[in-house]
Design a protein around this motif. Structure first.
Motif, mmCIF file in Angstrom:
data_model
loop_
_atom_site.group_PDB
_atom_site.id
_atom_site.type_symbol
_atom_site.label_atom_id
_atom_site.label_comp_id
_atom_site.label_asym_id
_atom_site.label_seq_id
_atom_site.Cartn_x
_atom_site.Cartn_y
_atom_site.Cartn_z
ATOM 1 N N THR A 1 44.057 45.271 29.055
ATOM 2 C CA THR A 1 43.134 46.248 29.640
ATOM 3 C C THR A 1 42.054 46.744 28.690
ATOM 4 O OG1 THR A 1 44.575 48.103 29.029
ATOM 5 C CG2 THR A 1 44.943 47.089 31.191
ATOM 6 N N ASP A 2 42.041 46.284 27.434
ATOM 7 C CA ASP A 2 41.033 46.814 26.511
ATOM 8 C C ASP A 2 39.636 46.394 26.964
ATOM 9 O OD1 ASP A 2 40.078 44.330 24.691
ATOM 10 O OD2 ASP A 2 42.210 44.129 25.176
ATOM 11 N N ALA A 3 38.626 47.061 26.445
ATOM 12 C CA ALA A 3 37.250 46.882 26.921
ATOM 13 C C ALA A 3 36.766 45.441 26.808
ATOM 14 C CB ALA A 3 36.316 47.814 26.161
ATOM 15 N N SER A 4 37.255 44.716 25.811
ATOM 16 C CA SER A 4 36.805 43.332 25.640
ATOM 17 C C SER A 4 37.401 42.396 26.687
ATOM 18 C CB SER A 4 37.167 42.832 24.239
ATOM 19 O OG SER A 4 38.577 42.760 24.081
ATOM 20 N N HIS A 5 38.359 42.891 27.463
ATOM 21 C CA HIS A 5 38.969 42.083 28.520
ATOM 22 C C HIS A 5 38.741 42.709 29.893
ATOM 23 C CE1 HIS A 5 41.109 40.540 24.960
ATOM 24 N NE2 HIS A 5 41.193 39.420 25.640
ATOM 25 N N THR B 1 44.183 39.057 33.304
ATOM 26 C CA THR B 1 45.584 38.785 33.601
ATOM 27 C C THR B 1 45.785 37.282 33.529
ATOM 28 O OG1 THR B 1 45.196 38.611 35.974
ATOM 29 C CG2 THR B 1 45.753 40.789 35.123
ATOM 30 N N THR B 2 46.892 36.871 32.994
ATOM 31 C CA THR B 2 47.088 35.436 32.807
ATOM 32 C C THR B 2 47.496 34.762 34.100
ATOM 33 O OG1 THR B 2 49.365 35.839 32.082
ATOM 34 C CG2 THR B 2 47.695 35.608 30.383
ATOM 35 N N ASP B 3 46.950 33.591 34.298
ATOM 36 C CA ASP B 3 47.314 32.755 35.430
ATOM 37 C C ASP B 3 48.639 32.076 35.125
ATOM 38 O OD1 ASP B 3 47.206 31.325 37.764
ATOM 39 O OD2 ASP B 3 45.882 29.777 36.958
ATOM 40 N N ILE B 4 49.475 31.926 36.136
ATOM 41 C CA ILE B 4 50.729 31.185 35.967
ATOM 42 C C ILE B 4 50.475 29.760 36.431
ATOM 43 C CG2 ILE B 4 53.157 31.010 36.593
ATOM 44 C CD1 ILE B 4 53.171 33.998 37.066
ATOM 45 N N THR B 5 50.314 28.857 35.506
ATOM 46 C CA THR B 5 49.962 27.486 35.862
ATOM 47 C C THR B 5 51.109 26.808 36.590
ATOM 48 O OG1 THR B 5 50.709 26.726 33.702
ATOM 49 C CG2 THR B 5 48.380 27.263 33.917
ATOM 50 N N SER B 6 50.765 25.860 37.430
ATOM 51 C CA SER B 6 51.748 25.078 38.197
ATOM 52 C C SER B 6 52.696 26.008 38.963
ATOM 53 C CB SER B 6 52.553 24.155 37.276
ATOM 54 O OG SER B 6 51.695 23.299 36.569
ATOM 55 N N SER B 7 52.143 27.032 39.566
ATOM 56 C CA SER B 7 52.965 28.011 40.271
ATOM 57 C C SER B 7 52.292 28.398 41.566
ATOM 58 C CB SER B 7 53.168 29.251 39.394
ATOM 59 O OG SER B 7 53.778 30.285 40.131
ATOM 60 N N PHE C 1 43.005 45.233 38.194
ATOM 61 C CA PHE C 1 41.868 46.131 38.043
ATOM 62 C C PHE C 1 42.297 47.365 37.266
ATOM 63 C CE2 PHE C 1 41.670 44.008 42.180
ATOM 64 C CZ PHE C 1 40.446 43.351 42.102
ATOM 65 N N ILE C 2 41.335 47.990 36.583
ATOM 66 C CA ILE C 2 41.566 49.291 35.976
ATOM 67 C C ILE C 2 40.563 50.271 36.563
ATOM 68 C CG2 ILE C 2 40.119 48.743 33.948
ATOM 69 C CD1 ILE C 2 42.044 50.568 32.324
ATOM 70 N N ASN C 3 41.075 51.384 37.094
ATOM 71 C CA ASN C 3 40.223 52.392 37.725
ATOM 72 C C ASN C 3 39.525 53.241 36.673
ATOM 73 O OD1 ASN C 3 40.759 51.746 40.428
ATOM 74 N ND2 ASN C 3 42.665 52.913 40.405
ATOM 75 N N PRO C 4 38.458 53.946 37.072
ATOM 76 C CA PRO C 4 37.768 54.821 36.118
ATOM 77 C C PRO C 4 38.683 55.865 35.491
ATOM 78 C CG PRO C 4 36.391 54.469 38.050
ATOM 79 C CD PRO C 4 37.730 53.852 38.356
ATOM 80 N N ASP C 5 39.761 56.285 36.181
ATOM 81 C CA ASP C 5 40.674 57.283 35.621
ATOM 82 C C ASP C 5 41.807 56.658 34.811
ATOM 83 O OD1 ASP C 5 42.321 56.187 37.534
ATOM 84 O OD2 ASP C 5 42.616 58.022 38.682
ATOM 85 N N GLY C 6 41.776 55.333 34.638
ATOM 86 C CA GLY C 6 42.758 54.670 33.800
ATOM 87 C C GLY C 6 43.944 54.067 34.532
ATOM 88 N N TRP C 7 44.112 54.374 35.815
ATOM 89 C CA TRP C 7 45.198 53.768 36.574
ATOM 90 C C TRP C 7 44.916 52.274 36.778
ATOM 91 C CZ3 TRP C 7 49.767 55.385 39.183
ATOM 92 C CH2 TRP C 7 50.153 56.699 38.892
#
Length: 506
Positions: free
Chosen positions: A86-90, A448-454, A461-467
């Motif tokens: 969830t950090d800003a770079s992601h 979020t990581t994709d689950i390959t072959s699944s 998502f991250i809301n403006p209030d952090g949820w």
């Protein structure tokens, strides 16, 4: 190319323990918000158990049902892992919201089948507020579409006559005055922050070579005949701005406009207009954008409004630098092709917006057969490919997908409403709700990581209030246990076959 490329989208389909049958949607929506852990509209309440869970099962025994909250655990498993970052770079695109289309037919159905304004207000509270499924986008038509009660524009003239001065322009006609504007005002009274996208199917017939609203043929060989006379580009731009100004006068702000719905789709059964990418570029750059700016309007322009399978249209338009500068971004429909064309567009022009403005299923498909696939395709993959709005087609129709200009249709509405006012909420309703209920306007998609072959798809998502919100769907035929890793913590959940889950946490 995988449609989740570069985006890592999260969707973990809802699976779960069996529950009593017969929960109504209205009851489910209420139960989701009366729990002490979810009463705050900002979702900032302290919870005893930290992760809120909503479930829809393919057999319909649970429909957006709020389950018991779950805890983190330290159990070591061999389950596939979805890692949430969830950090800003992601963090990726900012979401304008999720919603549906208020066509003339949908507005007619709402007004005539639910004649009580009080009862409509109850339904709109369920649809457009956090006490329900929290939709906040509406797509409306400029004049008629195929889903209107009658063909019309705002400046229709007798055959052979023209009106270049637009002296006969009148917004308050047909479906607009009788159904769309009144219903839209009722919705805005409940949620004034609805994001509105407006789209024309045809200009007045006298502006077209064919002299008709409908196409003269479905063949692209007849595209010139079904196009707008270039001498009327300036008049048509003024026509569209008159529409925007008229809606503003009604207290309705249009956030975005597209120049033409599916500009390479032609039909003799309903209003369609051919507008090639170079023609749309010329129209937008030379006429529409200057008219909007001169009128002092803030309405954005989105180009294309065309199918995934027709993505070459968007590419051709955006290669024109002047046209690209005149638009906020591109709009796509989920028919044919694959959603990764939206990522291709984003990678080419990362400062431009991407919107997903229409998708619709078949009325003959069962709830169980489309629930998970729709969640994967129209929520996970569209958001994962940079869409910042996600918009289903008709809000409501009757049991025969009527009324519509074509006379028959297999298009599935979000809700079926009978003439007696009985409501059936289709799979679309729950799929939209799984993403919209706990996501707020201004949320950013997170990594979020994709689950390959699944068979597991997901988006977060991250809301403006952090949820945080994570939607997960399982398109497979067997239940699957998944670990969701959140920094140093994790939780485990079993996603039922063909189900959808939403997880919400601080």
């Amino acid at each position: 190319m995988r449609s989740f490329k570069n985006l890592s989208i999260l969707f973990i389909a809802a699976a779960v323990i069996s529950c009593k049958k017969g929960n109504s949607v209205q009851a489910d929506a209420k139960s989701q918000t009366t729990d002490a852990s979810t009463t705050s509209t900002s979702l900032s309440a302290t919870v005893t158990n930290p992760i809120i869970v909503y479930t829809t099962l393919a057999d319909g025994s649970k429909k957006l049902l709020k389950e018991a909250n779950i805890n983190y655990n330290t159990t070591i498993t061999t389950n596939p892992v979805i890692t949430v970052t969830t950090d800003a770079s992601h963090q990726y695109q900012t979401m304008d919201g999720i919603g549906l289309a208020l066509t003339g037919s949908a507005a007619y159905t709402l007004k005539t089948s639910i004649p009580s304004a009080t009862n409509r207000a109850t339904l709109f509270t369920e649809l457009f507020t956090t006490s329900g499924i929290n939709l906040n986008v509406l797509r409306i038509t400029i004049g008629c579409s195929d889903f209107s009660t009658t063909p019309y524009t705002y400046d229709d003239m007798p055959a052979g006559q023209t009106n270049g001065s637009l002296s006969n322009f009148n917004l308050l006609v047909q479906d607009d005055v009788n159904y769309v504007i009144p219903i839209l005002k009722e919705i805005l009274a409940i949620n004034p922050n609805i994001y509105i996208i407006a789209t024309p199917w045809s200009p007045p017939a006298w502006m077209k070579r064919s002299g008709t609203l409908n196409g003269t043929s479905s063949s692209l060989a007849d595209s010139t005949q079904n196009g707008i006379l270039t001498g009327y580009y300036s008049v048509y731009a003024k026509y569209l701005v008159k529409y925007l100004q008229g809606m503003e006068a009604q207290g309705i702000h249009i956030n975005a406009i597209t120049p033409q719905n599916e500009p390479r789709t032609l039909s003799s059964n309903y209003p369609t207009t051919y507008l090639g990418p170079s023609s749309e570029a010329s129209f937008v750059t030379t006429y529409l954008k200057p008219e909007i700016d001169n009128a002092g309007l803030s309405t954005k322009i989105l180009c294309g409004d065309n199918n995934w399978s027709g993505s070459s249209y968007h590419t051709s338009f955006m290669q024109n630098g002047n046209a690209r500068a005149a638009v906020a971004g591109t709009a796509y429909h989920g028919y044919g092709g694959t959603p990764d064309v939206m990522t291709t567009m984003h990678n080419l022009y990362p400062t431009k917006e991407v919107h997903y403005t229409e998708f619709s299923g078949n009325v003959n498909d069962s709830f169980s057969s489309v629930l998970a696939s729709m969640a994967a395709n129209d929520i996970c993959e569209s958001a994962g490919n940079w869409a910042q709005t996600i918009v289903d087609w008709n809000l409501a129709l009757d049991g025969s997908s009527l009324p519509n200009i074509k006379g028959s249709s297999s298009s599935r509405p979000v809700m079926v409403i009978t003439s007696a006012g009985a409501i059936t909420r289709n799979a679309d309703y729950y799929v939209l709700g799984h993403a919209a209920k706990t996501m707020r306007v201004g949320a950013k998609r997170i990594n979020t990581t994709d689950i390959t072959s699944s068979s597991i798809s997901n988006v977060g998502f991250i809301n403006p209030d952090g949820w945080k919100t994570l939607v997960v769907t399982n398109t497979g035929t067997t239940a699957k246990a998944v670990d969701v890793k959140l920094g140093t913590q994790k939780f485990t959940y079993t996603i039922a076959a063909k189900a959808v889950n939403t997880f919400n946490w601080q």
